[in-house]
Design an enzyme around this catalytic site. Sequence first.
Site, PDB file in Angstrom:
ATOM      1  CE1 TYR A  62       1.015   2.736   8.458  1.00  0.00           C
ATOM      2  CE2 TYR A  62      -0.212   4.336   9.756  1.00  0.00           C
ATOM      3  CZ  TYR A  62      -0.044   3.621   8.603  1.00  0.00           C
ATOM      4  OH  TYR A  62      -0.925   3.791   7.568  1.00  0.00           O
ATOM      5  NE  ARG A  66      -1.871   1.766   3.488  1.00  0.00           N
ATOM      6  CZ  ARG A  66      -1.784   1.699   4.814  1.00  0.00           C
ATOM      7  NH1 ARG A  66      -2.478   0.796   5.475  1.00  0.00           N
ATOM      8  NH2 ARG A  66      -0.995   2.515   5.486  1.00  0.00           N
ATOM      9  CG  HIS A  91      -6.311   2.785   6.388  1.00  0.00           C
ATOM     10  ND1 HIS A  91      -6.587   1.511   5.927  1.00  0.00           N
ATOM     11  CD2 HIS A  91      -7.462   3.218   6.976  1.00  0.00           C
ATOM     12  CE1 HIS A  91      -7.837   1.194   6.220  1.00  0.00           C
ATOM     13  NE2 HIS A  91      -8.389   2.212   6.850  1.00  0.00           N
TER      14      HIS A  91
HETATM   15  C1  LIG Z   1     -14.821  -6.039  11.459  1.00  0.00           C
HETATM   16  C2  LIG Z   1     -14.028  -4.797  11.236  1.00  0.00           C
HETATM   17  N1  LIG Z   1     -13.151  -4.401  12.169  1.00  0.00           N
HETATM   18  C3  LIG Z   1     -12.457  -3.257  12.018  1.00  0.00           C
HETATM   19  C4  LIG Z   1     -12.619  -2.473  10.909  1.00  0.00           C
HETATM   20  C5  LIG Z   1     -11.868  -1.137  10.786  1.00  0.00           C
HETATM   21  N2  LIG Z   1     -10.866  -1.221   9.706  1.00  0.00           N
HETATM   22  C6  LIG Z   1     -11.143  -0.766   8.476  1.00  0.00           C
HETATM   23  S1  LIG Z   1      -9.908  -1.118   7.389  1.00  0.00           S
HETATM   24  C7  LIG Z   1      -8.980  -1.838   8.582  1.00  0.00           C
HETATM   25  C8  LIG Z   1      -7.671  -2.447   8.219  1.00  0.00           C
HETATM   26  C9  LIG Z   1      -7.840  -3.476   7.138  1.00  0.00           C
HETATM   27  O1  LIG Z   1      -6.616  -4.063   6.815  1.00  0.00           O
HETATM   28  P1  LIG Z   1      -6.513  -5.105   5.642  1.00  0.00           P
HETATM   29  O2  LIG Z   1      -7.509  -6.199   5.843  1.00  0.00           O
HETATM   30  O3  LIG Z   1      -5.097  -5.510   5.541  1.00  0.00           O
HETATM   31  O4  LIG Z   1      -6.998  -4.341   4.358  1.00  0.00           O
HETATM   32  P2  LIG Z   1      -6.312  -3.041   3.693  1.00  0.00           P
HETATM   33  O5  LIG Z   1      -6.868  -1.858   4.409  1.00  0.00           O
HETATM   34  O6  LIG Z   1      -4.853  -3.171   3.840  1.00  0.00           O
HETATM   35  O7  LIG Z   1      -6.767  -3.101   2.286  1.00  0.00           O
HETATM   36  C10 LIG Z   1      -9.635  -1.796   9.815  1.00  0.00           C
HETATM   37  C11 LIG Z   1      -9.101  -2.318  11.075  1.00  0.00           C
HETATM   38  C12 LIG Z   1     -13.525  -2.939   9.955  1.00  0.00           C
HETATM   39  N3  LIG Z   1     -13.751  -2.252   8.823  1.00  0.00           N
HETATM   40  N4  LIG Z   1     -14.208  -4.081  10.134  1.00  0.00           N
END
Ligand SMILES: Cc1ncc(C[n+]2csc(CCOP(=O)(O)OP(=O)(O)O)c2C)c(N)n1
Lengths: 383, 383, 345, 345
Positions: free
Chosen positions: A292, A279, A283
Amino acid sequence: MQQRSSTVQEPPGDTAAYRPTPPPAWQPRTDPAPLLPETEPLRVLGTDAVADADPALLRRLYAELVRGRRYNAQATALTKQGRLAVYPSTTGQEACEVAAALALEERDWLFPSYRDTLAAVARGLDPVQALTLLRGDWHTGYDPREYRVAPLCTPLATQLPHAVGLAHAARLKGDDVVALAMVGDGGTSEGDFHEALNFAAVWQAPVVFFVQNNGFAISVPLAKQTAAPSLAHKAVGYGMPGRLVDGNDVVAVHQVLTEAVARARRGGGPTLVEAITYRIDAHTNADDATRYRADGEVEAWRAHDPILLLERELTERGLLDEDGRRAAAEAAETMAAELRERMNADPVLDPMALFSHVYAEQTAQLREQAAQLRAELEAEGEA
Amino acid sequence: MQQRSSTVQEPPGDTAAYRPTPPPAWQPRTDPAPLLPETEPLRVLGTDAVADADPALLRRLYAELVRGRRYNAQATALTKQGRLAVYPSTTGQEACEVAAALALEERDWLFPSYRDTLAAVARGLDPVQALTLLRGDWHTGYDPREYRVAPLCTPLATQLPHAVGLAHAARLKGDDVVALAMVGDGGTSEGDFHEALNFAAVWQAPVVFFVQNNGFAISVPLAKQTAAPSLAHKAVGYGMPGRLVDGNDVVAVHQVLTEAVARARRGGGPTLVEAITYRIDAHTNADDATRYRADGEVEAWRAHDPILLLERELTERGLLDEDGRRAAAEAAETMAAELRERMNADPVLDPMALFSHVYAEQTAQLREQAAQLRAELEAEGEA
Amino acid sequence: MTTATTGPAAAKAAGKPKPATMAQALQRAMRDAMAEDPTVHVMGEDVGTLGGVFRVTDGLAKEFGEDRCTDTPLAEAGILGTAVGMAMYGLRPVVEMQFDAFAYPAFEQLISHVARMRNRTRGAMPMPMVIRVPYGGGIGGVEHHSDSSEAYYMATPGLHVVTPATVEDAYGLLRAAIASDDPVVFLEPKRLYWSKSDWSPEAPAAVEPIGKAVVRRHGTSATLITYGPSVPVCLEAAEAATAEGWDLEVVDLRSLVPFDDETVAASVRRTGRAVVVHESNGFAGPGAEIAARVTERCFHHLEAPVLRVAGFDIPYPPPMLERHHLPGVDRVLDAVARLQWEAGS
Amino acid sequence: MTTATTGPAAAKAAGKPKPATMAQALQRAMRDAMAEDPTVHVMGEDVGTLGGVFRVTDGLAKEFGEDRCTDTPLAEAGILGTAVGMAMYGLRPVVEMQFDAFAYPAFEQLISHVARMRNRTRGAMPMPMVIRVPYGGGIGGVEHHSDSSEAYYMATPGLHVVTPATVEDAYGLLRAAIASDDPVVFLEPKRLYWSKSDWSPEAPAAVEPIGKAVVRRHGTSATLITYGPSVPVCLEAAEAATAEGWDLEVVDLRSLVPFDDETVAASVRRTGRAVVVHESNGFAGPGAEIAARVTERCFHHLEAPVLRVAGFDIPYPPPMLERHHLPGVDRVLDAVARLQWEAGS
Ligand SMILES: Cc1ncc(C[n+]2csc(CCOP(=O)(O)OP(=O)(O)O)c2C)c(N)n1
Ligand SMILES: Cc1ncc(C[n+]2csc(CCOP(=O)(O)OP(=O)(O)O)c2C)c(N)n1
Ligand SMILES: [Mg+2]
Ligand SMILES: [Mg+2]
C-alpha cells in the site's frame, strides 16, 4: 380561543421599534482563535529556539532516542526469533514516544496504545515487562499503579476516556496528577476519541491527548481517514487548544507536551497535541507495507529522521561528539543485549491462573472448571 | 555492526548546511478559515436582507410556523387525553423544523430524530402517520421510501451515519439526492455524531447535519454538554464548513440550510449547521422542567419567539395583514381538528403481526411461536 | 446489663416500616453507600439536578454535591469509559444507563475493559463499579425503552449480573453491588420501580453478598425459576395454580451471575419439574442457560424437560401489543400444564 | 439432442478442483456476488488496497474499484451505521469487522438498527447486509483478537448468524448470506482461514439458502453438535472415539440462526445422547440454547443430559495458555464418556 392560543403573545412596546434580539442563551463560550493550532507544525531543531533548551535535556533526549531505536530493532528481531508474537514498531516515531515519557512527572499517568511500549520503557518500565503482552504472556506484565502506566490498550481510542476519568478522579481528590493519553491518527476516527475529548473539556480534566499521526492506520492513509485541515483542528470543537508539532523534532514535541502538561496541572484543562511523524516500518512484523505504499515515501521520511535531526543539531552546537554518540550507542546496545538475553527464556505460566482474577473471589462455577482443568493436567502429567 | 545499524544514515551533502525540512507528508489539507462558523448566529429578520427574500416563501414559512405551533399544541393535548403515549414538543423550535423540511427537494431525504415529527409533517407526511410511534402503535407509521423520511430515530445520533450512507449510496448511483439529518445539542456528544461527520467529510457525501441547539438535553444544560465556542465549531475538525444561525429566525435557518443543501448537491460535500433555539416546553409531557430551569429563562425566550419574529417582520413589510393571520390560523385549526378527530379512534392492531417482518420469511421457530399466540387468542376469544 | 437495642421496640424507634417504592429503596441504597464511603460516585445522564428520569438518584446531587453525583455529557461509552478511569484511581463509580437500549453504545467499554481489567492486570486493577440499567417492558414505553438485555451481560465473563424483585432486595442488592470489588450490572425492573412494600429505610435488613437465590414460595409440584419483573407474575401464577391442584415453588434468582446452582438444583430435585420464566427473548436468552444447567444437574430427577416461558423471539413490540409478548400468568400455567403430569409422580 | 454440459468432463473444463483455502473461497464468493450484482458493496478497515488483514478481500478493489470495495475510516459504528444508510438506498453492503472484539463498538447500530429496521418499518426497509466477523481463537492472537462473540448475535432477534467449517461452505454460505434479504452475521473461523480443500472456484456447488445443518459424520452412539472452528475438532474426536467403541455422529450446524431443529433433533433422537461443542464461553453461550432446545424436543429419547464442552467462563486467555482454554479432542471424549453409558442402551 383555540386559535388564539396557538399563536404567540405580543411583546410589550411599540411594534415598529421591535427588532429581534440575539437568542438570549447564546454567547460564544470561548474565543476560538487561541484554540486553533499553529498553521505549520512547530519546529525547534534548526531554529534559534534550540539555544533556549537545556543541554542536559537535549543529551538525555538523544540518549533515549538512540536507545529507543535500538529497542525497536531488538523487538523486531525478537519477532523473527519467535520470541514475540507480534511487534508494532515505532521506528521513526521515537521522538514522540520518548518526549511523551519525559514530559511527565513521576506522579503522572501515561496511557499508551498498543504501539507505545517504547513510551512505557522510556518512562522507566522494564522492557521485558512492557513486552509481556506481545510475547503471548499475560496481558499486562506490570502493576499499572506502580509505574502509573495504564495497560497497553488495543481497542483503539478506548484508553482515552480512561485517561479522562483517572485525571478527573485525581483532581477531585486534590491530587496534582496529569494523564497523558496516546492515540494514533486512525484512532481519532473512533467515537471514543470524541467522547473522551468532550468529557475532558467539560470537566476541565488535567489530560493531554497526544495523537501520533504517522500517516497510516495499517494500510489506510490519512487522506482516507479525515478531511480535516489537521487532526489538531479537532480541538476547537471541544473548546480546548490544539497544537501541531513536527513529531520528528524531539525537542519541539517535548516542549509542546511539557507546556500542555503544565497547563493541565495548573487547572487550565486538556490539550490536544498532534505530532506529524511517520511509521517507517510496516504496521507490525506481520504486515506487508509494500502492498500500500511506495518505497520513495519511506525514503523521503528517512531524511527527516528524528535521531538524525537531533544528532546534527547537537553536533553543530558542540553538544555531541563522537564519544557522546558512542556512549549512547553502547548504552543502547547493553539494553538490547540484556533484553535479547532475557527474552530468550521461556516464561513459565501456570494454567491454573486462568481462573484467578476473573473475579475478586473465585465463583463456584469457576472452581468447578478449575477442578476440571486440574484433573486434565494431572492426567496429562501421568500420561 | 549492530550498533551502527541502530542509528540512522546520514543524508548526502554538507553537514553544516543541513536544516530540518518540513515533514514530507504534511501540508494543511484545507484552509481552515472558511470552515469556521460566523461569530454571531446569522439573522435575517430585522435586517435589510429580508428584502431579498421571496414574499411567497415568507408567507409559506409563516403558514407552516403557525400550523406547526398548532400541531405541537394539539399533540400535547393528545397526551393528556391518553391518545399519545408521549410527545416531545417542538414548541419554540418550529422555525427549525419547518425550515429543515422546506429546504429539501422532493427527491431529498430527511432523517429526523425522535423529536422531529413536525419536520416530517412539514415535509408532507400525514400527521397521524408521523405520530404512529408516539401513540404506541407500530414504530414507523409510513413507508420511509415513499416520503423519503427515515424512521424517527430514538437512539441519539445513530441516524446520522444512516444519512451519510444513504447520501453516499445515492451519489455513487449518480442520483442527485441530498440527505438532511437532524440531531439535538445533546446528541452531538455521542460517538456516532463524530463518526458520521467524519465519514461524510472523507466521502464528500451530500449531507447536511442540522443541530438544533435548544439549550437542553432533558435536564442537562449546554454548559454541561460541551465547552466548545459553539457546536458549529466542531465542523472544522472534520474539514467541513460550520454555520451558526439564529434558530428562531426561520428565514435565516431556511437560507443557511438551503445554501448547505445546494452546496451538497453540487458536490461540495457536507455542512454542519447549528441553530440556536430553545425548548419552550418540557422535554416531553412526562418531564417536569421546573426541576432544572427557571421560568425567567423561558420567558426571555418567549420574547424571541419564531412566529412572533416573522409575524412582526411580515406585518411591518406589508406582507401580512389580519386576513393573512386569520387564514393561517384557520388552516392550522382545521389540521388540528382533523388530527384530534382521527387520533380519537383506537387503532386496531393484529397481534399476529408480531411475527411478521422480523425476517423476510418467517422462520420455523417464529411459526411455532405464532401458532402458540394464535391458540391463546382463540382460547381468549372462546372464554 | 445492657439495654435491649434490637427487637420490635428498637425497630420502631429507628423508623417504623411504611410503604416505600423500589425506586426509593434504590435511592436510599446509593445515599447510604455515599454517606459511608467517599469513594462512591454516581454518574450518568440527568442523574444530578433532575434526579434521573425515574427519580432514582433524587436528591443525591443536592446532598453530596455535583462532584459526587454528576450529570455527564450525553455519551454512554464516554460515561462508562471515564468510570473505568475513575475506578483505576480508586473510586467506586455507580453509573446509570438511562434505559436498557441506551447501554448498547457502551458495550465495547463494558466487554473489553470493565469485564476484563482485573483479569488483564492480574488483579492489580479491579473494577469496583455498578452499572445500573433500568430494564424490561410493561410500562408502555416506545421503541428502545423496554429491552431485556440480560443475555448480553450474562455472556460476558468478568461481570456480575443481579436484579431485584422486591423493595427489600432493591436496597440490599444495590448495597452489596456497590460494596463488591467487581463490576456489577444492576438490572432494575422498570415496571417494579413503583411497586411498594412496608420497609424501613432507617433499619434495612442486613445486606448479604450477591449470589444467592431465594425461594419466594415453597411448593412441591414444580419449580418456577425466575427473576426481576417476572417474579410477581410467577407468584400470581402459583396462587392461581392451586385451583388446578398444583403447589408451585417459586425461586427468585436475584443474581444471574454468579448463578446459585445450589438453591435452584435443590428445589428442582425436590419438585422434579421446572419452568423458567423471563421477559427476555427465549432464543439464546437467560432461560437457555438456566434450563441447560438445571438439566445437567438434575437430569435423573426430572419428570419432564425444563420448559421456558419467555418473550417471543422478536424485537420488543410497540406498547399496544406488548401484553401479547410479555409472559403472563396464563402462559406460565400453560407451561406448567405441559410438564407431563401423566408421566410421573 | 443436447451436448452434455454437466458431469466430470464439464467440471474439468470449468476448472479442475485443486486445493483452495477458506480465505480464497470467501474472496471468490464476494467476487462472484459483486460481478453478478452491482448493488453489492464491500466495506471496512483495510479491505481495499491491502485486501484485508486476512487477505479475504484481496483484489476486489482492483477489480471493482474503490467505490465497490472501500477502505473506510477507522470507526466500526460508523461503518455499520453508514452501511445501514446504504442498505436504505437499496445497496447490499458486505461489511468486514477486522476482528471479533472490534465489532463491539458497532453493537448499538447492530442491535438497535440493523436487526430491527425491517420490523420497525413493517417490511418497507429491509436490511440486506452481511457483517463478516473473523472469530475464535487458536491463532496465537493477543488480547481482543480471539473472541467468540456468537452469543451476542444469537440473542438479537432480526439477525441471521451463520458460520462455515469447510471451504465449500465458506463459498456457499457467503453467497447465500449476500443473497439474503435479511442481515446476516457471517462468522469466519480465523483458524480455518488457511484450511484447504479440493475445490473449484469455477464450478462451485449450488448454493442453498442458509438455515440448514449438515451431518458431517454419521454415527449411532451419540451426536456431537458443533459449528465453525470446532467441527474439525469433533471430527477428529469422532475418529478417536472409534477406538473406545463409540460411533459418533457429528452435526455441523452452519447456521445458528435460524436453527435447524429438524436435523439436530432427528440425529439426537437416533443416538439418544448428545454433546454440544464450541469455543465460546459455556455460561450463557450458544451451547446453552442448543442443549435447552434439544432437551425440550428430545427429552424422552435422551439417555443422559445433553452435555456441553465449551471455553471456560473466563476472558479469552493469552496465547501461551489458549490451548488449555480451547475445547480439544480429549475434552470432547471426556464428555462423551460422561454420557451415562451404563444407564441405557
Ligand atoms: C476498535 C478497534 N478497531 C480495529 C482495530 C484493529 N487495528 C489495530 S491497529 C489499527 C490501525 C491503527 O491506526 P492508528 O490509530 O493510526 O495507529 P498506528 O497503528 O498508526 O499507531 C487497526 C485498525 C483495533 N485495534 N481496535
Ligand atoms: C443513545 C441514547 N441515550 C440516551 C437516550 C435518552 N434520551 C432521550 S432524549 C435525550 C436528550 C436529548 O437531548 P438533545 O440531543 O439535546 O435533543 P432534544 O431532546 O433537546 O431535542 C436523552 C438523554 C437516547 N434516546 N439515546
Ligand atoms: Mg497511524
Ligand atoms: Mg437539546
